[in-house]
Design a protein around this motif. Structure first.
Motif, PDB file in Angstrom:
ATOM      1  N   LYS A  30     -28.244 -27.171  22.642  1.00  0.00           N
ATOM      2  CA  LYS A  30     -29.488 -27.478  21.934  1.00  0.00           C
ATOM      3  C   LYS A  30     -30.617 -27.813  22.903  1.00  0.00           C
ATOM      4  CE  LYS A  30     -28.656 -27.123  17.491  1.00  0.00           C
ATOM      5  NZ  LYS A  30     -29.471 -26.229  16.603  1.00  0.00           N
ATOM      6  N   LEU A  31     -30.305 -28.551  23.947  1.00  0.00           N
ATOM      7  CA  LEU A  31     -31.341 -28.904  24.917  1.00  0.00           C
ATOM      8  C   LEU A  31     -31.768 -27.707  25.746  1.00  0.00           C
ATOM      9  CD1 LEU A  31     -30.106 -32.405  26.109  1.00  0.00           C
ATOM     10  CD2 LEU A  31     -32.026 -31.893  24.611  1.00  0.00           C
ATOM     11  N   GLU A  32     -30.842 -26.808  26.041  1.00  0.00           N
ATOM     12  CA  GLU A  32     -31.192 -25.591  26.777  1.00  0.00           C
ATOM     13  C   GLU A  32     -32.158 -24.716  25.987  1.00  0.00           C
ATOM     14  OE1 GLU A  32     -27.499 -23.689  27.586  1.00  0.00           O
ATOM     15  OE2 GLU A  32     -27.169 -24.762  29.483  1.00  0.00           O
ATOM     16  N   GLN A  33     -32.060 -24.776  24.674  1.00  0.00           N
ATOM     17  CA  GLN A  33     -32.925 -23.959  23.825  1.00  0.00           C
ATOM     18  C   GLN A  33     -34.340 -24.518  23.729  1.00  0.00           C
ATOM     19  OE1 GLN A  33     -30.589 -23.876  20.153  1.00  0.00           O
ATOM     20  NE2 GLN A  33     -30.125 -21.728  20.515  1.00  0.00           N
ATOM     21  N   ASN A  34     -34.508 -25.777  24.086  1.00  0.00           N
ATOM     22  CA  ASN A  34     -35.813 -26.419  23.948  1.00  0.00           C
ATOM     23  C   ASN A  34     -36.269 -26.925  25.302  1.00  0.00           C
ATOM     24  OD1 ASN A  34     -38.119 -27.738  23.088  1.00  0.00           O
ATOM     25  ND2 ASN A  34     -37.138 -28.620  21.286  1.00  0.00           N
ATOM     26  N   ARG A  35     -36.765 -26.026  26.131  1.00  0.00           N
ATOM     27  CA  ARG A  35     -37.114 -26.353  27.510  1.00  0.00           C
ATOM     28  C   ARG A  35     -38.227 -27.380  27.576  1.00  0.00           C
ATOM     29  NH1 ARG A  35     -38.743 -21.381  31.130  1.00  0.00           N
ATOM     30  NH2 ARG A  35     -40.372 -21.291  29.547  1.00  0.00           N
ATOM     31  N   ASP A  36     -39.244 -27.269  26.745  1.00  0.00           N
ATOM     32  CA  ASP A  36     -40.374 -28.203  26.798  1.00  0.00           C
ATOM     33  C   ASP A  36     -39.921 -29.645  26.561  1.00  0.00           C
ATOM     34  OD1 ASP A  36     -42.063 -26.122  27.304  1.00  0.00           O
ATOM     35  OD2 ASP A  36     -42.687 -25.870  25.214  1.00  0.00           O
ATOM     36  N   THR A  37     -39.053 -29.833  25.574  1.00  0.00           N
ATOM     37  CA  THR A  37     -38.553 -31.173  25.273  1.00  0.00           C
ATOM     38  C   THR A  37     -37.731 -31.711  26.430  1.00  0.00           C
ATOM     39  OG1 THR A  37     -38.516 -30.727  22.901  1.00  0.00           O
ATOM     40  CG2 THR A  37     -37.127 -32.530  23.698  1.00  0.00           C
ATOM     41  N   THR A  38     -36.864 -30.871  26.992  1.00  0.00           N
ATOM     42  CA  THR A  38     -36.015 -31.301  28.098  1.00  0.00           C
ATOM     43  C   THR A  38     -36.845 -31.743  29.291  1.00  0.00           C
ATOM     44  OG1 THR A  38     -34.319 -29.724  27.361  1.00  0.00           O
ATOM     45  CG2 THR A  38     -34.086 -30.622  29.578  1.00  0.00           C
ATOM     46  N   TRP A 212     -38.813 -40.916  18.965  1.00  0.00           N
ATOM     47  CA  TRP A 212     -38.459 -39.620  18.395  1.00  0.00           C
ATOM     48  C   TRP A 212     -38.950 -39.521  16.949  1.00  0.00           C
ATOM     49  CZ3 TRP A 212     -33.633 -38.261  15.382  1.00  0.00           C
ATOM     50  CH2 TRP A 212     -33.497 -36.873  15.250  1.00  0.00           C
ATOM     51  N   ALA A 328     -32.189 -24.658  31.057  1.00  0.00           N
ATOM     52  CA  ALA A 328     -33.152 -24.258  30.034  1.00  0.00           C
ATOM     53  C   ALA A 328     -34.106 -23.201  30.575  1.00  0.00           C
ATOM     54  CB  ALA A 328     -33.936 -25.476  29.551  1.00  0.00           C
ATOM     55  N   GLY A 332     -34.599 -19.554  29.136  1.00  0.00           N
ATOM     56  CA  GLY A 332     -35.901 -18.989  28.774  1.00  0.00           C
ATOM     57  C   GLY A 332     -36.167 -17.669  29.464  1.00  0.00           C
TER      58      GLY A 332
END
Length: 338
Positions: A30-38, A212, A328, A332
Motif C-alpha cells: 500500500k505504501l509503495e503505491q502511494n509515493r507522495d504519502t511515503t 491522519w 515506491a 512509479g
C-alpha cells in the motif's frame, strides 16, 4: 502484553508469524503505491516510533490491583501516519525491544506484533477514519482515543488467551486466564486512551495537518512548522526514555499479573528444543537486557539504555521509510513505462 515463548507452541507461533507477515506485506504494498504519502511521512514515522518506544518504557500503576500497564501505541501512530505506516513502525519498535532488550520472546514476536500492533493500527484505524470523516475536533479525538485503545487492548488480551489455549503447552485454565486478562487490560486501555488523547490533542493544536484524515490546511495557518513539532516530540521521547522511565512502576504488567494470580509466578519456564533455539539467539542479540546496560543495575545505565533504544528505533524506522520510498519510486517508474 509482550508474550514470552513459554506460552506458545512452535505451530501457533508460526501461524502468528505468517499472519503478521501478510499484514506487513500488505502494508508495504500500500505504501509503495502511494509515493507522495511515503515521502512526507518518513520523518514523522521515525520520531513518533521513537516516542512510542520511549512511552512503552513507562509502566503506570493500576490503583488497587498491584499491576501496571504501558502504552502500546498502535492507535497513536495510526492517528498520525495512517495504519500501514503505523503498523510497519510498530514492527520496528517491537523487533528492537525483542532483539536488543529481550522484551518478549523471539519465537513469540509474530504473536506480539499481531496482538500489540495489528489491532491498534487496523481496527483502531478504522474507528479513527470513521469518526474523523466530518472534521477533527478535540472532543472527537478524546472519544476516538478512549474507544480505540480500550477496544484494541481487549482484542489483544483475548488473542493472548486464545493463542495460549491453542498452543496447549501450559496448564493455564483458559477461563481463569481470560477473566484475569480482560478486566486488567480494560483499565490499562482507559489509561492508554487518556495518554493517546493528550498527545493527539497537543499535535492537533500545534500542527493540525499532522493528523491522519485531516483536510488540506494552508501551511501559513499551521501554528508550528513540521520540523519544530517533531523536534518537540523528539525531545519528549528523549526525556521519557532517559529520565521519566526511571520512575516507571515496578509492579508486573497486565500479562505478568494475570500469570501470577493463577500460577504464583510472573513467568513460566520455556520448554522444548524450538523455544531453546530462539532463546539462544535472543541471548546473543540482547545487548541491553531488561532495559539496562549489560552488568549494570544503576539508574545511569537504565537511562543510557533508554536513550540508545529510542535512537535505534528512530534510525531503524527512518531507514525503513527510505527503503519504502525507493521501492515506491521504482513502482512509479515501472507503472509509467507500462
Amino acid at each position: 502484553m509482550h508474550m514470552a515463548d513459554a506460552l506458545l507452541s512452535p505451530g501457533v507461533a508460526g501461524v502468528m508469524y505468517a499472519a503478521s507477515a501478510v499484514a506487513a506485506g500488505h502494508s508495504v504494498h500500500k505504501l509503495e503505491q502511494n509515493r507522495d504519502t511515503t515521502d512526507k511521512i518518513i520523518p514523522t514515522m521515525g520520531v513518533m516510533g521513537a516516542f512510542v518506544f520511549a512511552a512503552q518504557m513507562i509502566n503506570f500503576t493500576i490503583p488497587g490491583t498491584g499491576s501496571s500497564g504501558h502504552l502500546c501505541g498502535g492507535m497513536l501512530l495510526t492517528a498520525i501516519v495512517g495504519p500501514y505506516a503505523a503498523f510497519l513502525a510498530m514492527i520496528g519498535v517491537l523487533l528492537i525491544q525483542c532483539l536488543l532488550f529481550a522484551d518478549g520472546g523471539l519465537m513469540a514476536l509474530g504473536a506480539n506484533v499481531w496482538n500489540m500492533a495489528f489491532y491498534g493500527c487496523f481496527v483502531g484505524g478504522l474507528l479513527w477514519k470513521a469518526m474523523m470523516q466530518r472534521g477533527i475536533f478535540k472532543r472527537k479525538i478524546v472519544v476516538a482515543s478512549l474507544l480505540g485503545c480500550v477496544l484494541t487492548l481487549q482484542m489483544g488480551a483475548l488473542s493472548v488467551s486464545v493463542e495460549t489455549l491453542a498452543s496447549g503447552i501450559t496448564e493455564l485454565p483458559f477461563t481463569a486466564f481470560l477473566l484475569a486478562m480482560q478486566p486488567i487490560h480494560l483499565a490499562i486501555g482507559l489509561v492508554e486512551g487518556a495518554i493517546t488523547a493528550a498527545v493527539l490533542v497537543f499535535l492537533q493544536q500545534a500542527r493540525p495537518a499532522l493528523l491522519w484524515q485531516t483536510q488540506t490546511i494552508d501551511e501559513a495557518k499551521q501554528p508550528l512548522t513540521l520540523r519544530r513539532t517533531l523536534g518537540i516530540v523528539a525531545v519528549a521521547a528523549a526525556m521519557t526514555a532517559g529520565v521519566l522511565s526511571l520512575f516507571a512502576s515496578a509492579f508486573p504488567d497486565g500479562l505478568e499479573w494475570s500469570l501470577q494470580r493463577i500460577t504464583g509466578s510472573t513467568e513460566l519456564d520455556a520448554s522444548g528444543p524450538v523455544q531453546a533455539f530462539f532463546a539462544r539467539i535472543q541471548s546473543l542479540t540482547a545487548l541491553l537486557p531488561d532495559y539496562n546496560l549489560t552488568g549494570s543495575e544503576s539508574a545511569a545505565g537504565a537511562s543510557a539504555a533508554g536513550l540508545i533504544g529510542a535512537a535505534v528505533v528512530l534510525a531503524a524506522v527512518v531507514v525503513l521509510g527510505k527503503i519504502l520510498k525507493k521501492a515506491a519510486q521504482r513502482h512509479g517508474s515501472s507503472a509509467s513505462r507500462d
